[in-house]
Design a protein around this motif. Structure first.
Motif, PDB file in Angstrom:
ATOM      1  N   ALA A 187     -10.530  10.025  17.022  1.00 35.13           N
ATOM      2  CA  ALA A 187     -11.687   9.787  17.890  1.00 35.13           C
ATOM      3  C   ALA A 187     -12.885   9.279  17.087  1.00 35.13           C
ATOM      4  CB  ALA A 187     -12.053  11.059  18.643  1.00 35.13           C
ATOM      5  N   ALA A 188     -13.022   9.770  15.840  1.00 36.06           N
ATOM      6  CA  ALA A 188     -14.157   9.366  14.998  1.00 36.06           C
ATOM      7  C   ALA A 188     -13.827   8.181  14.097  1.00 36.06           C
ATOM      8  CB  ALA A 188     -14.606  10.544  14.151  1.00 36.06           C
ATOM      9  N   ASP A 189     -12.591   7.667  14.168  1.00 38.15           N
ATOM     10  CA  ASP A 189     -12.162   6.525  13.341  1.00 38.15           C
ATOM     11  C   ASP A 189     -12.354   6.821  11.851  1.00 38.15           C
ATOM     12  OD1 ASP A 189     -11.123   4.099  12.690  1.00 38.15           O
ATOM     13  OD2 ASP A 189     -12.850   2.908  13.320  1.00 38.15           O
ATOM     14  N   ILE A 190     -11.869   8.008  11.433  1.00 34.88           N
ATOM     15  CA  ILE A 190     -12.044   8.443  10.046  1.00 34.88           C
ATOM     16  C   ILE A 190     -10.877   8.012   9.166  1.00 34.88           C
ATOM     17  CG2 ILE A 190     -12.118  10.511   8.579  1.00 34.88           C
ATOM     18  CD1 ILE A 190     -13.746  11.870  10.768  1.00 34.88           C
ATOM     19  N   ILE A 191      -9.670   7.992   9.711  1.00 34.85           N
ATOM     20  CA  ILE A 191      -8.503   7.621   8.917  1.00 34.85           C
ATOM     21  C   ILE A 191      -8.589   6.125   8.593  1.00 34.85           C
ATOM     22  CG2 ILE A 191      -5.986   7.534   8.875  1.00 34.85           C
ATOM     23  CD1 ILE A 191      -5.995   9.823  10.895  1.00 34.85           C
ATOM     24  N   GLU A 192      -8.420   5.785   7.324  1.00 30.39           N
ATOM     25  CA  GLU A 192      -8.627   4.403   6.903  1.00 30.39           C
ATOM     26  C   GLU A 192      -7.410   3.880   6.144  1.00 30.39           C
ATOM     27  OE1 GLU A 192     -10.972   5.375   2.698  1.00 30.39           O
ATOM     28  OE2 GLU A 192     -12.051   4.529   4.403  1.00 30.39           O
ATOM     29  N   PRO A 193      -7.221   2.579   6.127  1.00 28.56           N
ATOM     30  CA  PRO A 193      -6.119   2.008   5.344  1.00 28.56           C
ATOM     31  C   PRO A 193      -6.519   1.792   3.889  1.00 28.56           C
ATOM     32  CG  PRO A 193      -7.174   0.300   6.655  1.00 28.56           C
ATOM     33  CD  PRO A 193      -7.881   1.579   6.981  1.00 28.56           C
ATOM     34  N   HIS A 194      -5.598   2.128   2.971  1.00 24.27           N
ATOM     35  CA  HIS A 194      -5.683   1.700   1.580  1.00 24.27           C
ATOM     36  C   HIS A 194      -4.616   0.629   1.375  1.00 24.27           C
ATOM     37  CE1 HIS A 194      -8.027   5.254  -0.396  1.00 24.27           C
ATOM     38  NE2 HIS A 194      -8.543   4.894   0.774  1.00 24.27           N
ATOM     39  N   TYR A 195      -4.718  -0.105   0.281  1.00 28.07           N
ATOM     40  CA  TYR A 195      -3.877  -1.289   0.135  1.00 28.07           C
ATOM     41  C   TYR A 195      -3.184  -1.289  -1.226  1.00 28.07           C
ATOM     42  CZ  TYR A 195      -6.725  -2.612   4.098  1.00 28.07           C
ATOM     43  OH  TYR A 195      -7.365  -2.622   5.319  1.00 28.07           O
ATOM     44  N   GLN A 196      -1.830  -1.402  -1.180  1.00 34.39           N
ATOM     45  CA  GLN A 196      -1.056  -1.500  -2.419  1.00 34.39           C
ATOM     46  C   GLN A 196      -0.580  -2.936  -2.586  1.00 34.39           C
ATOM     47  OE1 GLN A 196       2.594   0.852  -2.759  1.00 34.39           O
ATOM     48  NE2 GLN A 196       2.120   1.204  -4.928  1.00 34.39           N
ATOM     49  N   PRO A 197      -0.772  -3.508  -3.785  1.00 37.50           N
ATOM     50  CA  PRO A 197      -0.440  -4.927  -3.983  1.00 37.50           C
ATOM     51  C   PRO A 197       1.050  -5.213  -3.811  1.00 37.50           C
ATOM     52  CG  PRO A 197      -1.857  -4.127  -5.748  1.00 37.50           C
ATOM     53  CD  PRO A 197      -1.412  -2.924  -4.966  1.00 37.50           C
ATOM     54  N   LEU A 198       1.349  -6.345  -3.222  1.00 36.62           N
ATOM     55  CA  LEU A 198       2.683  -6.933  -3.216  1.00 36.62           C
ATOM     56  C   LEU A 198       2.673  -8.026  -4.279  1.00 36.62           C
ATOM     57  CD1 LEU A 198       3.185  -7.268   0.644  1.00 36.62           C
ATOM     58  CD2 LEU A 198       4.383  -5.686  -0.856  1.00 36.62           C
ATOM     59  N   VAL A 199       3.582  -7.922  -5.231  1.00 39.62           N
ATOM     60  CA  VAL A 199       3.537  -8.780  -6.407  1.00 39.62           C
ATOM     61  C   VAL A 199       4.749  -9.695  -6.443  1.00 39.62           C
ATOM     62  CG1 VAL A 199       3.521  -8.811  -8.935  1.00 39.62           C
ATOM     63  CG2 VAL A 199       2.223  -7.066  -7.690  1.00 39.62           C
ATOM     64  N   SER A 200       4.510 -10.980  -6.658  1.00 39.25           N
ATOM     65  CA  SER A 200       5.612 -11.912  -6.891  1.00 39.25           C
ATOM     66  C   SER A 200       6.130 -11.680  -8.305  1.00 39.25           C
ATOM     67  CB  SER A 200       5.134 -13.354  -6.739  1.00 39.25           C
ATOM     68  OG  SER A 200       6.146 -14.262  -7.145  1.00 39.25           O
ATOM     69  N   LEU A 201       7.440 -11.395  -8.430  1.00 39.97           N
ATOM     70  CA  LEU A 201       7.989 -11.088  -9.749  1.00 39.97           C
ATOM     71  C   LEU A 201       8.106 -12.332 -10.625  1.00 39.97           C
ATOM     72  CD1 LEU A 201      10.717  -8.430  -8.866  1.00 39.97           C
ATOM     73  CD2 LEU A 201       8.294  -8.148  -9.377  1.00 39.97           C
ATOM     74  N   LYS A 202       7.949 -13.474 -10.029  1.00 45.97           N
ATOM     75  CA  LYS A 202       7.895 -14.703 -10.813  1.00 45.97           C
ATOM     76  C   LYS A 202       6.447 -14.951 -11.209  1.00 45.97           C
ATOM     77  CE  LYS A 202       9.243 -19.571 -10.710  1.00 45.97           C
ATOM     78  NZ  LYS A 202       9.832 -20.674  -9.890  1.00 45.97           N
ATOM     79  N   GLY A 203       6.073 -14.516 -12.404  1.00 46.72           N
ATOM     80  CA  GLY A 203       4.695 -14.656 -12.863  1.00 46.72           C
ATOM     81  C   GLY A 203       3.870 -13.400 -12.657  1.00 46.72           C
ATOM     82  N   GLU A 204       4.418 -12.409 -11.974  1.00 52.06           N
ATOM     83  CA  GLU A 204       3.741 -11.131 -11.739  1.00 52.06           C
ATOM     84  C   GLU A 204       2.314 -11.333 -11.227  1.00 52.06           C
ATOM     85  OE1 GLU A 204       4.085  -8.192 -14.794  1.00 52.06           O
ATOM     86  OE2 GLU A 204       6.057  -8.892 -15.425  1.00 52.06           O
ATOM     87  N   ARG A 205       2.191 -12.016 -10.122  1.00 45.18           N
ATOM     88  CA  ARG A 205       0.884 -12.244  -9.516  1.00 45.18           C
ATOM     89  C   ARG A 205       0.856 -11.646  -8.116  1.00 45.18           C
ATOM     90  NH1 ARG A 205       1.413 -16.555  -6.058  1.00 45.18           N
ATOM     91  NH2 ARG A 205       3.390 -17.690  -6.247  1.00 45.18           N
TER      92      ARG A 205
END
Length: 527
Positions: A283-301
């Motif tokens: 109701a208070a919009d307290i839960i928030e998203p965090h973000y984990q990177p998705l990495v291309s294994l070719k060049g690790e970017r």
């Protein structure tokens, strides 16, 4: 003439069979008789004198006598009818009481009769005369009903009830409590061996395959046990604690048996508190998203981020998603929570480079809603985030729970340009043909396989097989839970295209993403 007489006779007979006709005749006859008797004293002398002069007095006396006999006969008939009606009503009431206390499908006692029996048993409970309550929950019943239909499900319930009745002792009571839940009362037990042995026999009886609609089906049974007086002497309290033991049994695996333990109450109370706080947080919009990177294994970017829900409560502290998300699913809050998190994630993702993707998880419960696709597209339009940058992650169980609705939602989203990824591949029960019918874009390798690449030959074989399958069907792959260089090297060598895990970065708040990207660009320039 004969025909007319027969018709008249039948008409009179049918009229006489009517209670209304008989009541009318009785009323008329009674009135005449009462009138005659009331005036008998006054009319007596006059009638006697008139009788001498007129013979008609004999007719009057005869009529009065006939009416008296008729009224007596009618009274006897009405008495007989009344006795019959009372008897029929008593039988009907007894049958109604039986129906109100029994399950019409299995013929077993229902919850009302179960409670009455338990109240009676608890009134005589003591340390020497204990009472056991066993709550039984079927595992796999929903699958039978969904696969073979409601009739097959009813047959399975009836067969299960017969098997349990066959192993139940004479003084025990088996009742059907819910759709796939049963209760047993064992009175006057001397030790825990009684309910333990009965539970073992029930598990063994349920383990045998059920013959349904010319096919065999399997059912498991979880059993929770509470004992009076140690676990309570109140009916509701004892049943509640047996149900909590059943919940623990179901959570521990298929066909498990658990006795109630005091810490179960603490666990349930905490769950109730989490649910209450969760409603307030949404109701208070307290839960928030965090973000984990998705990495291309070719060049690790970094090529995108996966949104992961994070909740920090002032009272309970940090509550992990594997705790509050199942509660949200059970309570139906997952729809509001999912829309809320997705909207915030789309707003956050608008600040990223235009080539970055946003991966977002969809719950199996959400995918049962045929309006999910429309809501997602509406939020994309509201936030201005491109559907071609969105990647929805869906588990195998989400696909299989309701294939018709799931396929319609997925097709609708794919037509708009949304990509579909199969999350936790290899941990569900779906076949390859079923999965491929959904036109996937990506397979995510579950972290349980990736984490054992260093020490398990079986995990390496499984991961290599998944990567080969994905390459054969032209699908990209993401390995979850990459934590060390050796795992990364194996994945790259076998053709994995993307990875995510603590080796690259943990999940971070939206405000920390610019710094994360800046550090990555610095490493790239240094290289």
């Amino acid at each position: 003439m004969t025909t007319l007489r027969s018709r008249v006779f039948r008409a009179v007979w049918f009229a006489w069979r009517s209670s209304a006709t008989r009541d009318s005749v009785a009323l008329f006859g009674g009135t005449v008789l009462a009138s005659v008797l009331a005036n008998a004293y006054e009319l007596g002398p006059r009638l006697f004198q008139l009788g001498r002069e007129h013979a008609e007095i004999d007719d009057i006396i005869f009529v009065a006598f006939a009416l008296s006999i008729g009224l007596m006969i009618y009274t006897l008939r009405r008495y007989r009818d009344l006795v019959y009606e009372v008897k029929a009503r008593t039988i009907a009431e007894r049958e109604a009481r039986d129906l109100a206390r029994h399950d019409p499908l299995t013929g077993l006692p229902n919850r009302r009769l179960f409670d009455e029996k338990l109240h009676a048993c608890l009134s005589a409970v003591s340390d020497a005369r204990q009472v056991a309550v066993l709550m039984l929950g079927l595992d796999g019943f929903k699958r039978i009903k969904d696969t073979h239909g409601h009739v097959a499900g009813d047959k399975a319930l009836g067969e299960f009830a017969n098997r349990v009745t066959g192993v139940l002792r004479a003084d025990g009571m088996l009742a059907r409590i819910g759709e796939d839940e049963f209760g047993i009362i064992m009175s006057d037990i001397r030790s825990l061996d009684g309910p333990t042995n009965l539970a073992s026999r029930i598990v063994a009886a349920a383990a045998e395959a059920f013959a349904i609609e010319k096919v065999s089906a399997e059912l498991g049974v979880g059993i929770g046990i509470a004992i009076a007086p140690s676990d309570g002497v109140n009916c509701n309290e004892l049943v509640r604690r047996a149900v909590r033991a059943l919940c623990r049994a179901r959570g521990d695996g298929r066909s498990c048996v658990r006795f109630f333990e005091p810490e179960m109450d603490t666990h349930v109370e905490r769950r109730i508190q989490i649910e209450r706080e969760l409603r307030s947080a949404i109701a208070a919009d307290i839960i928030e998203p965090h973000y984990q990177p998705l990495v291309s294994l070719k060049g690790e970017r970094i090529i995108g981020f996966e949104a992961l829900a994070r909740w920090k409560n002032r009272t309970l502290g940090c509550i992990p998603p594997d705790v509050f998300v199942p509660i949200a699913e059970e309570t139906g809050l997952i729809h509001a929570l999912g829309d809320q998190l997705f909207r915030r994630a789309c707003f956050d993702a608008n600040a990223w480079p235009g080539t970055f993707t946003l991966a977002f998880n969809v719950s199996p419960i959400q995918l049962r809603d045929p309006t999910l696709g429309l809501r997602i597209l509406a939020i994309l339009g509201e936030t201005g985030f491109s559907p071609r940058r969105l990647e929805l992650e869906i588990t195998e169980s989400a696909f299989m729970d309701n294939r018709g609705v799931a396929k319609a939602v997925i097709d609708e989203l794919r037509q708009a340009g949304v990509r579909i990824a199969l999350d936790d591949f290899g941990t569900g029960y779906a076949t390859l043909s079923q999965l491929l019918s959904f036109r996937l874009d990506k397979i995510k390798i579950d972290r349980s396989f990736v984490s054992h690449l260093d020490d398990s030959a079986d995990s390496r074989v499984i991961v290599r097989a998944i990567l080969g399958l994905a390459q054969g069907f032209g699908l990209t792959t993401t390995a979850e839970g990459v934590e060390d260089a050796a795992q990364l090297a194996y994945l790259v060598a076998n053709g994995c295209t993307e990875g995510q895990g603590y080796l690259f970065s943990k999940a971070v708040p939206a405000a920390d993403i610019p710094a994360l990207l800046h550090r990555e660009s610095g490493r790239t320039e240094a290289a």
